[in-house]
Scaffold this motif. Structure first.
Motif, PDB file in Angstrom:
ATOM      1  N   GLY A  19       0.824  -1.211   0.000  1.00 57.07           N
ATOM      2  CA  GLY A  19       0.000   0.000   0.000  1.00 57.07           C
ATOM      3  C   GLY A  19       0.854   1.255   0.000  1.00 57.07           C
ATOM      4  N   ALA A  20       1.929   1.269   0.800  1.00 54.34           N
ATOM      5  CA  ALA A  20       2.833   2.429   0.840  1.00 54.34           C
ATOM      6  C   ALA A  20       3.494   2.622  -0.521  1.00 54.34           C
ATOM      7  CB  ALA A  20       3.874   2.247   1.926  1.00 54.34           C
ATOM      8  N   ILE A  23       0.934   4.203  -2.864  1.00 58.74           N
ATOM      9  CA  ILE A  23       0.697   5.610  -2.527  1.00 58.74           C
ATOM     10  C   ILE A  23       1.840   6.480  -3.027  1.00 58.74           C
ATOM     11  CG2 ILE A  23       0.627   7.228  -0.581  1.00 58.74           C
ATOM     12  CD1 ILE A  23      -1.099   5.104   0.885  1.00 58.74           C
ATOM     13  N   SER A  26       2.208   6.405  -6.995  1.00 63.46           N
ATOM     14  CA  SER A  26       1.128   7.112  -7.684  1.00 63.46           C
ATOM     15  C   SER A  26       1.092   8.597  -7.357  1.00 63.46           C
ATOM     16  CB  SER A  26      -0.219   6.484  -7.323  1.00 63.46           C
ATOM     17  OG  SER A  26      -0.238   5.135  -7.713  1.00 63.46           O
ATOM     18  N   TYR A  28       0.163   9.996  -4.434  1.00 63.10           N
ATOM     19  CA  TYR A  28      -0.955  10.362  -3.576  1.00 63.10           C
ATOM     20  C   TYR A  28      -0.514  10.732  -2.158  1.00 63.10           C
ATOM     21  CZ  TYR A  28      -4.196   8.853  -7.148  1.00 63.10           C
ATOM     22  OH  TYR A  28      -4.891   8.746  -8.315  1.00 63.10           O
ATOM     23  N   TYR A  29       0.747  11.100  -2.009  1.00 63.67           N
ATOM     24  CA  TYR A  29       1.205  11.509  -0.685  1.00 63.67           C
ATOM     25  C   TYR A  29       1.173  13.036  -0.587  1.00 63.67           C
ATOM     26  CZ  TYR A  29       5.627  11.989  -3.217  1.00 63.67           C
ATOM     27  OH  TYR A  29       6.585  12.322  -4.129  1.00 63.67           O
ATOM     28  N   THR A  40      -1.328  17.264  -2.964  1.00 62.18           N
ATOM     29  CA  THR A  40      -0.602  16.019  -3.174  1.00 62.18           C
ATOM     30  C   THR A  40       0.513  16.215  -4.199  1.00 62.18           C
ATOM     31  OG1 THR A  40      -2.051  15.255  -4.951  1.00 62.18           O
ATOM     32  CG2 THR A  40      -2.649  14.613  -2.684  1.00 62.18           C
ATOM     33  N   ARG A  42       0.945  14.366  -6.658  1.00 66.66           N
ATOM     34  CA  ARG A  42       0.341  14.122  -7.972  1.00 66.66           C
ATOM     35  C   ARG A  42      -0.228  15.413  -8.569  1.00 66.66           C
ATOM     36  NH1 ARG A  42      -1.623   9.326 -10.211  1.00 66.66           N
ATOM     37  NH2 ARG A  42      -3.092   9.668 -11.899  1.00 66.66           N
TER      38      ARG A  42
END
Length: 192
Positions: A19-20, A23, A26, A28-29, A40, A42
């Motif tokens: 999952g990390a 994230i 992609s 999404y942090y 974000t 992104r």
């Protein structure tokens, strides 16, 4: 029983790691908070790519060399894009407070331009910004409509947008988590 606990712990660590990875990969942090609103990586990257594409197109049309763009230009562009994202959040909150529930109607009226549907316009947007029509509307037109609506409301109150933005930036609680930039006294600056 201990083997089951070990197996369960291994699966938990594996899926948390997966999952990390998703994230971070992609984008999404979180790289910044503006009055509790998240920016974000992104969103910064998408705006940066669009702005770089725009400047690259201008440079190409003026017989410039895209390969020789210096790193300080790229960092300056990233600073401006992050600054613009912060400003958009401030304007978005300000216009929502000023207009209330009528905001969507006003935005729709501003965006009711027949040109948006024309193929030539969509092709020009793709060429200049590297965005399709929907992304252009979301990235450029809607924030610009918010800005114009807020500016109109402020004009009715005998205020101007620049003064309002200066004050909003000073009062904003901004936390930058991304290295290379800092926020002090309402200004975003690059760290040396």
């Amino acid at each position: 029983m201990t083997f089951q606990k070990f197996y369960l712990a291994f699966l938990l660590i594996f899926f948390v790691g997966l999952g990390a990875y998703f994230i971070f990969h992609s984008g999404y942090y979180t790289i910044a908070f503006v009055n509790g609103t998240v920016i974000t990586a992104r969103s910064l990257h998408e705006m940066y790519v669009s702005a770089f594409h725009y400047y690259g197109t201008l440079l190409k049309n003026n017989n410039g060399d895209l390969e020789n763009i210096r790193e300080d230009f790229k960092q300056g562009l990233q600073l401006q894009v992050l600054n613009q994202l912060i400003e958009r959040i401030l304007v978005s909150r300000g216009v929502k407070n000023a207009v209330g529930k009528d905001l969507q109607e006003l935005v729709d009226a501003k965006l009711a331009i027949p040109k948006l549907q024309e193929a030539n316009f969509q092709e020009a947007v793709k060429t200049m910004y590297g965005l399709d029509a929907a992304d252009f509307k979301e990235t450029i037109l809607i924030p610009q409509a918010y800005r114009e609506i807020l500016e109109g409301r402020l004009t009715l109150e005998n205020k101007n947008l620049d003064g309002w933005l200066t004050e909003a930036r000073k009062l904003a609680k901004v936390t930058i988590l991304m290295g290379g930039f800092t926020w002090q006294g309402g200004e975003l600056t690059a760290r040396d």
